[in-house]
Design an enzyme around this catalytic site. Structure first.
Site, PDB file in Angstrom:
ATOM      1  N   GLU A 196       0.811  -1.230   0.000  1.00  0.00           N
ATOM      2  CA  GLU A 196       0.000   0.000   0.000  1.00  0.00           C
ATOM      3  C   GLU A 196       0.838   1.272   0.000  1.00  0.00           C
ATOM      4  O   GLU A 196       0.386   2.319  -0.464  1.00  0.00           O
ATOM      5  CB  GLU A 196      -0.979  -0.005   1.171  1.00  0.00           C
ATOM      6  CG  GLU A 196      -2.087  -1.065   1.062  1.00  0.00           C
ATOM      7  CD  GLU A 196      -1.675  -2.424   1.596  1.00  0.00           C
ATOM      8  OE1 GLU A 196      -0.480  -2.617   1.889  1.00  0.00           O
ATOM      9  OE2 GLU A 196      -2.564  -3.300   1.721  1.00  0.00           O
ATOM     10  N   LYS A 225     -17.305  -1.127   6.667  1.00  0.00           N
ATOM     11  CA  LYS A 225     -17.766  -2.183   5.757  1.00  0.00           C
ATOM     12  C   LYS A 225     -19.294  -2.252   5.687  1.00  0.00           C
ATOM     13  O   LYS A 225     -19.873  -2.414   4.607  1.00  0.00           O
ATOM     14  CB  LYS A 225     -17.211  -3.522   6.243  1.00  0.00           C
ATOM     15  CG  LYS A 225     -17.461  -4.678   5.320  1.00  0.00           C
ATOM     16  CD  LYS A 225     -16.697  -5.914   5.791  1.00  0.00           C
ATOM     17  CE  LYS A 225     -16.884  -7.072   4.839  1.00  0.00           C
ATOM     18  NZ  LYS A 225     -16.098  -8.239   5.267  1.00  0.00           N
ATOM     19  N   MET A 255      24.251   8.792   1.084  1.00  0.00           N
ATOM     20  CA  MET A 255      24.132  10.112   1.703  1.00  0.00           C
ATOM     21  C   MET A 255      24.489  10.056   3.189  1.00  0.00           C
ATOM     22  O   MET A 255      25.128  10.960   3.723  1.00  0.00           O
ATOM     23  CB  MET A 255      22.709  10.660   1.508  1.00  0.00           C
ATOM     24  CG  MET A 255      22.511  12.060   2.039  1.00  0.00           C
ATOM     25  SD  MET A 255      23.640  13.234   1.253  1.00  0.00           S
ATOM     26  CE  MET A 255      22.595  13.912  -0.021  1.00  0.00           C
TER      27      MET A 255
HETATM   28  C1  LIG Z   1      12.510   5.615   4.540  1.00  0.00           C
HETATM   29  C2  LIG Z   1      13.797   6.290   4.862  1.00  0.00           C
HETATM   30  N1  LIG Z   1      14.665   5.734   5.731  1.00  0.00           N
HETATM   31  C3  LIG Z   1      15.838   6.342   6.005  1.00  0.00           C
HETATM   32  C4  LIG Z   1      16.165   7.533   5.425  1.00  0.00           C
HETATM   33  C5  LIG Z   1      17.473   8.239   5.757  1.00  0.00           C
HETATM   34  N2  LIG Z   1      18.329   8.324   4.564  1.00  0.00           N
HETATM   35  C6  LIG Z   1      18.394   9.431   3.801  1.00  0.00           C
HETATM   36  S1  LIG Z   1      19.387   9.244   2.478  1.00  0.00           S
HETATM   37  C7  LIG Z   1      19.789   7.684   2.923  1.00  0.00           C
HETATM   38  C8  LIG Z   1      20.728   6.851   2.105  1.00  0.00           C
HETATM   39  C9  LIG Z   1      20.187   6.523   0.769  1.00  0.00           C
HETATM   40  O1  LIG Z   1      20.982   5.501   0.221  1.00  0.00           O
HETATM   41  P1  LIG Z   1      20.768   5.025  -1.269  1.00  0.00           P
HETATM   42  O2  LIG Z   1      19.345   4.752  -1.526  1.00  0.00           O
HETATM   43  O3  LIG Z   1      21.701   3.912  -1.547  1.00  0.00           O
HETATM   44  O4  LIG Z   1      21.139   6.319  -2.118  1.00  0.00           O
HETATM   45  P2  LIG Z   1      22.533   7.123  -2.209  1.00  0.00           P
HETATM   46  O5  LIG Z   1      22.535   8.129  -1.119  1.00  0.00           O
HETATM   47  O6  LIG Z   1      23.645   6.123  -2.081  1.00  0.00           O
HETATM   48  O7  LIG Z   1      22.493   7.768  -3.553  1.00  0.00           O
HETATM   49  C10 LIG Z   1      19.133   7.314   4.109  1.00  0.00           C
HETATM   50  C11 LIG Z   1      19.315   6.002   4.800  1.00  0.00           C
HETATM   51  C12 LIG Z   1      15.208   8.089   4.544  1.00  0.00           C
HETATM   52  N3  LIG Z   1      15.406   9.278   3.954  1.00  0.00           N
HETATM   53  N4  LIG Z   1      14.069   7.451   4.258  1.00  0.00           N
END
Ligand SMILES: Cc1ncc(C[n+]2csc(CCOP(=O)(O)OP(=O)(O)O)c2C)c(N)n1
Length: 570
Positions: free
Chosen positions: A64, A176, A482
Site C-alpha cells: 500500500e 464495511k 548520503m
Molecule cells: C525511509 C527512509 N529511511 C531512512 C532515510 C534516511 N536516509 C536518507 S538518504 C539515505 C541513504 C540513501 O541511500 P541510497 O538509496 O543507496 O542512495 P545514495 O545516497 O547512495 O544515492 C538514508 C538512509 C530516509 N530518507 N528514508
C-alpha cells in the site's frame, strides 16, 4: 376506495445502489479513472462492486505504500488528484508514509480506506485501526463516513479539499457495513464546491512592487507553489521584466527552464554555489510558493542577511513561519506574479546580471571525472542525454537525488518529481509507475540508490502487470551513500551501518520478466541507456557508480548557506 398516488418522476427514476457502488460512482464522477489499490476484508464490498464500474481502471500494487506513492506520482505528473485505496488496519497503516510524503509536498491525493463495520468499531476488532487518529497530522483533512448517503458527498468533498488552496492528501474511511447498505439514488452528482482561493491584497502588492522596483540586487525564489499553480509563464514574465535571477527549491525545479539565462539553479544545502551566493548578496527576495524550510535556508539567522523578504504563498500559515518577512501576500502564485509584473516597468540590472553570468562561467570539472570509470555526474548527464527531451524523471532520496537535481538541467516544465519534504526512500519506482500511468505516452525514468531501490523494488511486479514501461536506473554505490557521506564528513569518518549489499539486479529483473542490465564501464553506459529507452517494457539498470563520491557543494549542518563547502581539489 383509496387510490394509489402516482410515483413522481424522481421516484420512478431512482435505483437502489449499494454504498460500495456509490464509492466507485463518486470516483468516476470526480474524474478519477485510474486508482491504485489493494483489497482486503474491510473493503471487500467495494472490490465486489468494482467490476461493475469499467470507467475506473484499478492498478493492483504490491504494497500500500506503493499505492500512495503511485497516486502521488500520478498527481504530480498530471496535475489531477491521485487516488489510492486500501483496507483497514495494516492496509491503512501501510499508506501512512505515502500520505505524509504527499502532505509535505502539497500533492493532491485522495485515500479511500475500508474500516471495520460500525458495530465493531472501538472493540479492538480484527484489523481495526483508528486511521483517522493516525493520519491526522499528515493529511489536510480526513472523513469517517457514517451513513450510506454520505459516501458520495464525502468523496466529492475530499476531492475539493485535496485540490483546493494549498493541495494535499485527504482520507475517507468507509466502514464495511456502510459499503453494504443501500439507498435509493438518482444520477450521480458532484455537489462539492471548489474551495475559494484567496485574492492578493492590492496594498501589499503595491508595496511589494515598490520594493522590487527599488531593488538593485533582486532574486526570485520559486518553490513548488509555482509549479502547482501552473504559473511558469507568469514567473518568466516577471523575472524578465525586472531582470531578476530565479533560484529554485528542490521541488521548484521545473518552474523555469534551467537553460533560461536568468535561471540560477537550486539553493540550499546542496544548492549551487551561484544560487547560494546570489541569495546571500540579494537586497530584495521574492519567495513564491515555498516554505523556507531548513534545507533551503540553512542557519536562519544568516539567511539572506542583506535582503528584505517578500513572501507570497497560498497558505497563510507559511508567511513569517520560518523567515522574517517584510511583506506577506496570501494568494495563488500565478495571480501574485501576474499582478507584480503588471505593476512593474521593464528594468535592467547589468551589474547584477554580470555577477550571474560570471558565476555561470565557472563550472568545476573535477579531475576525477576523467579518471574514475563512472562518476555520478557523468551518469546523470548520460541519462539526460539518452532520454527524450520531455521525459519525466523521478528521483528517490539520497546522493543520487541531489546529483539528479544538480545535473539533469531540465528545460521542460515540471518533469522532476521527488520526495522533497519527507525525503521518503522508496519513493521513486512507485511514483514513476504512477507518473507513467498518468502519462502513458511519455518516457518515465526513475533514478534511485541501491538502498532506496530495495525498499520498493517489488513494485516491478505492478509495472509488469500494467505494462508500464518505466526505466529504473539504480545508481549503485554499495552504500547508503548520503548517510555515509555525513558519517565521513561530520562524524569523524566512523562508518556505521551504511555499507549495504544488493541482490543481483539483472537476475531479479529477469525473475520479474523485466529487462535488466548491469553497467560497470563508461563505454557501456550510452549503449545500455539507448537500449533501455528503446525497450518497450520496464527496464532495470544496475549502474555501478564510483563508490565513495560525495555531493558537492554541501552546507554543513547548522551552517549558513554562504558557508557551503566546495568540492575539495582531488
Ligand atoms: C525511509 C527512509 N529511511 C531512512 C532515510 C534516511 N536516509 C536518507 S538518504 C539515505 C541513504 C540513501 O541511500 P541510497 O538509496 O543507496 O542512495 P545514495 O545516497 O547512495 O544515492 C538514508 C538512509 C530516509 N530518507 N528514508
Amino acid at each position: 376506495m383509496a387510490t394509489m398516488a402516482k410515483p413522481t418522476i424522481q421516484e420512478a427514476d431512482a435505483v437502489t445502489q449499494r454504498g460500495a457502488d456509490l464509492v466507485w460512482r463518486a470516483l468516476e464522477t470526480a474524474g478519477a479513472n485510474i486508482v491504485f489499490g489493494y483489497p482486503g476484508g474491510a473493503c471487500l464490498p467495494m472490490y465486489d462492486a468494482l467490476p461493475d464500474h469499467p470507467g475506473v481502471h484499478h492498478v493492483l500494487v504490491r504494497h500500500e505504500q506503493g499505492a500512495a506513492h503511485m497516486a502521488d506520482g500520478y498527481a504530480r505528473a498530471t496535475g489531477r488528484v491521485g487516488v489510492c485505496v486500501a483496507t483497514s488496519g495494516p492496509g491503512a497503516t501501510n499508506l501512512v508514509t505515502g500520505l505524509a510524503c504527499a502532505y509535505m509536498d502539497s500533492v493532491p491525493v485522495v485515500a479511500i480506506t475500508g474500516q471495520v463495520s460500525t458495530p465493531l468499531m472501538g472493540r479492538d476488532a480484527f484489523q481495526e485501526t483508528d486511521v483517522l487518529g493516525m493520519v491526522g497530522p499528515v493529511t489536510k483533512h480526513s472523513i469517517l463516513v457514517q451513513s450510506v448517503d454520505d459516501i458520495e458527498p464525502a468523496i466529492h468533498r475530499a476531492f475539493a479539499i485535496a485540490r483546493g488552496g494549498r493541495p494535499g492528501p485527504v482520507l475517507v474511511d468507509i466502514p464495511k457495513d456502510i459499503q453494504l447498505h443501500t439507498m435509493a439514488t438518482r444520477g450521480a452528482t458532484n455537489g462539492a464546491r471548489a474551495l475559494p482561493v484567496p485574492g492578493a491584497d492590492a496594498a501589499e502588492l503595491d508595496r511589494a512592487a515598490a520594493l522590487l522596483a527599488a531593488a538593485s540586487r533582486p532574486v526570485i525564489i520559486a518553490g513548488q507553489g509555482v509549479r502547482l499553480g501552473r504559473a511558469h509563464a507568469e514567473l518568466r514574465t516577471l523575472a524578465e521584466r525586472i531582470d531578476a535571477p530565479v533560484v529554485t527549491t528542490l521541488l521548484g525545479i521545473g518552474a523555469i527552464s534551467e537553460e533560461h539565462p536568468l535561471a540560477a539553479g537550486m539553493l540550499g544545502m546542496h544548492g549551487s554555489a551561484r544560487a547560494n551566493r546570489m541569495v546571500n548578496d540579494a537586497d530584495v527576495i521574492l519567495g513564491v510558493g515555498l516554505r523556507f524550510d531548513d534545507r533551503v535556508t540553512g542557519k536562519i539567522a544568516a539567511f539572506a542577511p542583506n535582503a528584505k523578504i517578500i513572501h507570497a504563498d497560498i497558505d497563510a500559515t507559511q508567511i513569517g513561519k520560518n523567515v522574517p518577512t517584510a511583506i506577506g501576500i496570501v494568494a495563488d502564485a500565478g495571480a501574485v506574479l501576474f499582478a507584480l509584473a503588471a505593476r512593474l516597468e521593464r528594468s535592467t540590472r547589468p551589474e547584477w546580471r554580470t555577477r550571474l553570468d560570471g558565476d555561470r562561467r565557472k563550472p568545476r570539472v573535477a579531475e576525477y571525472e576523467q579518471r574514475v570509470e563512472l562518476p555520478p555526474r557523468l551518469v546523470i548527464r548520460a541519462i539526460r542525454a539518452a532520454a527524450s527531451e520531455d521525459a519525466y524523471f523521478v528521483a528517490d532520496v539520497g546522493q543520487h537525488q541531489m546529483w539528479a537535481a544538480q545535473h539533469l538541467r531540465l528545460t521542460e516544465p515540471d518533469r522532476f518529481l521527488t520526495s522533497g519534504g519527507l525525503g521518503a526512500m522508496g519513493y521513486a519506482l512507485p511514483a514513476a509507475i504512477g507518473a507513467q500511468m498518468g502519462r502513458p505516452s511519455s518516457e518515465v525514468w526513475a533514478i534511485a540508490g541501491d538502498g532506496g531501490a530495495q525498499m520498493t523494488i517489488h513494485e516491478l511486479g505492478t509495472a509488469v502487470q500494467e505494462s508500464a514501461p518505466v526505466k529504473l536506473a539504480i545508481m549503485n554505490n554499495g552504500y547508503l551513500g548520503m548517510v555515509r557521506q555525513w558519517q565521513q564528513l561530520f562524524h569523524d569518518g566512523r562508518i556505521s551501518q551504511t555499507p549495504i549489499s544488493s541482490p543481483d539486479y539483472v537476475k531479479l529483473a529477469d525473475a520479474y520478466g523485466v529487462l535488466g542490465m548491469c553497467v560497470e564501464r563508461r563505454t557501456d553506459l550510452g549503449p545500455a541507456l539507448s537500449r533501455a529507452k528503446a525497450h518497450p517494457g520496464p527496464v532495470v539498470l544496475d549502474i555501478r557508480i564510483e563508490r565513495e563520491a560525495n555531493v558537492w557543494p554541501i552546507v554543513p549542518p547548522g551552517g549558513a548557506n554562504a558557508d557551503f563547502i566546495e568540492e575539495p581539489a582531488s
